[in-house]
Design a protein around this motif. Structure first.
Motif, PDB file in Angstrom:
ATOM      1  N   THR A 188       0.831  -1.209   0.000  1.00 35.35           N
ATOM      2  CA  THR A 188       0.000   0.000   0.000  1.00 35.35           C
ATOM      3  C   THR A 188       0.860   1.252   0.000  1.00 35.35           C
ATOM      4  O   THR A 188       0.336   2.369  -0.125  1.00 35.35           O
ATOM      5  N   LEU A 189       2.162   1.071   0.140  1.00 35.64           N
ATOM      6  CA  LEU A 189       3.091   2.202   0.163  1.00 35.64           C
ATOM      7  C   LEU A 189       3.877   2.343  -1.140  1.00 35.64           C
ATOM      8  O   LEU A 189       4.205   3.456  -1.548  1.00 35.64           O
ATOM      9  N   MET A 190       4.203   1.218  -1.772  1.00 32.34           N
ATOM     10  CA  MET A 190       4.991   1.257  -3.002  1.00 32.34           C
ATOM     11  C   MET A 190       4.574   0.144  -3.938  1.00 32.34           C
ATOM     12  O   MET A 190       4.160  -0.930  -3.506  1.00 32.34           O
ATOM     13  N   SER A 216      -2.000   7.715  -1.714  1.00 31.46           N
ATOM     14  CA  SER A 216      -2.415   9.104  -1.925  1.00 31.46           C
ATOM     15  C   SER A 216      -2.224   9.929  -0.656  1.00 31.46           C
ATOM     16  O   SER A 216      -1.989  11.139  -0.728  1.00 31.46           O
ATOM     17  N   ASP A 217      -2.332   9.281   0.507  1.00 36.81           N
ATOM     18  CA  ASP A 217      -2.074   9.948   1.776  1.00 36.81           C
ATOM     19  C   ASP A 217      -0.642  10.481   1.786  1.00 36.81           C
ATOM     20  O   ASP A 217       0.307   9.766   1.441  1.00 36.81           O
ATOM     21  N   GLU A 218      -0.456  11.734   2.170  1.00 36.84           N
ATOM     22  CA  GLU A 218       0.850  12.383   2.053  1.00 36.84           C
ATOM     23  C   GLU A 218       1.934  11.682   2.856  1.00 36.84           C
ATOM     24  O   GLU A 218       3.044  11.450   2.359  1.00 36.84           O
ATOM     25  N   PHE A 219       1.638  11.327   4.106  1.00 34.76           N
ATOM     26  CA  PHE A 219       2.657  10.657   4.918  1.00 34.76           C
ATOM     27  C   PHE A 219       3.004   9.295   4.335  1.00 34.76           C
ATOM     28  O   PHE A 219       4.188   8.932   4.225  1.00 34.76           O
ATOM     29  N   LYS A 220       2.005   8.526   3.935  1.00 37.09           N
ATOM     30  CA  LYS A 220       2.271   7.209   3.372  1.00 37.09           C
ATOM     31  C   LYS A 220       3.006   7.313   2.036  1.00 37.09           C
ATOM     32  O   LYS A 220       3.846   6.468   1.707  1.00 37.09           O
TER      33      LYS A 220
END
Length: 295
Positions: free
Chosen positions: A177-179, A191-195
């Motif tokens: 879900t991150l890369m 899409s979440d900025e931190f993630k």
């Protein structure tokens, strides 16, 4: 990088089968380390449980997903990696070593003592290849928040908001879900900025797009499995082709994240996926020296 199942009861049983007294020794060592307030051991016992984590990870590096020998032969190719460094933590990126990396966000203060109390914590372990651990991870551990309190549990330390991701069980985000990947190139996917920052940091931290060997191996996996997808699209798939397609999601395969992303692209955009397949096939065995497949 992918998520792996982690059943602590099963893991502990596997470790006891290797050394029935490992946990007793680890508890004793931890008490001494905590009393001292720093990690200063001259010897260690975590290498004995390296095979446990190799098996959990399907004999793949937990970070770059390169696959090596099984525990009968491959322990020399792996390090037992402390996710949170047991000794000092230094600033990442380093101005000299990582001069090309410039971030507009903070990555945490140095930490002189490191996370010494986690030296023998199972949920602070993984098996990493020599490149990812010895050349790249070293004593770095970038975070978005403040360093956690001394003696804090792994769960409590989640408040640090680490940029790296611990891929065992469900104590952290699923790395996929991150890369993800476009052809053989790793890209952030959230899409979440931190993630999104986590995804990019993981890619940069382990130089996932700068290591040619990783690109070649990913291309070989795509080339090997892409022919089955091609046959299926043309209505000519054999039973063996269908078996290959079914197995493309298996965590046992090297570079699973990349291969799964390719399979998804085939389902959503066959023309793009065909281009990826053809370029990877040309690149996979070194015949194309122009660099990784670029779309």
């Amino acid at each position: 990088m992918i998520r792996y199942d982690f059943d602590r009861t099963v893991v502990e049983a596997d470790i006891r089968a290797v050394d029935s007294r490992w946990f007793n020794k680890a508890e004793k060592r931890t008490k001494s380390i905590v009393k001292l307030g720093a990690f200063a051991e001259k010897t260690s016992i975590w290498s004995k449980i390296k095979p446990t984590f190799m098996r959990l990870q399907k004999n793949k590096c937990v970070f770059c997903e390169r696959q090596f020998e099984n525990p009968d032969y491959g322990t020399i190719e792996f390090d037992v990696e402390h996710f949170r460094p047991k000794s000092s933590v230094v600033t990442w990126p380093d101005a000299v070593r990582h001069s090309k990396l410039k971030y507009e966000f903070g990555t945490g203060d140095p930490y002189a003592t490191g996370y010494y109390w986690l030296a023998y914590e199972l949920e602070n372990y993984a098996a990493s290849c020599k490149v990812c651990n010895t050349s790249l991870k070293l004593n770095y551990f970038p975070i978005a928040g403040d360093r956690g309190n001394v003696l804090a549990t792994v769960d409590d330390l989640s408040s640090e908001q680490p940029y790296l991701c611990y891929p065992f069980g469900d104590i952290d985000d699923d790395p996929e879900t991150l890369m993800t990947f476009v052809a053989t190139t790793a890209v952030p996917t959230a899409s979440d900025e931190f993630k999104k920052r986590r995804g990019q940091t993981i890619i940069d931290f382990f130089d996932l797009n700068g290591r040619e060997q990783l690109h070649r191996e990913r291309a070989r996996m795509i080339a090997m499995c892409g022919s089955a997808l091609m046959a299926d699209a043309e209505g000519e798939a054999t039973d063996q082709d269908q078996l290959v397609i079914a197995r493309m999601d298996s965590p046992v395969l090297p570079h699973s994240n990349c291969l799964r992303a390719f399979k998804r692209s085939w389902a959503t955009d066959k023309e793009l996926a065909r281009q990826i397949y053809e370029k990877c096939r040309a690149y996979a065995l070194g015949g194309d020296s122009s660099g990784p497949p670029d779309l």
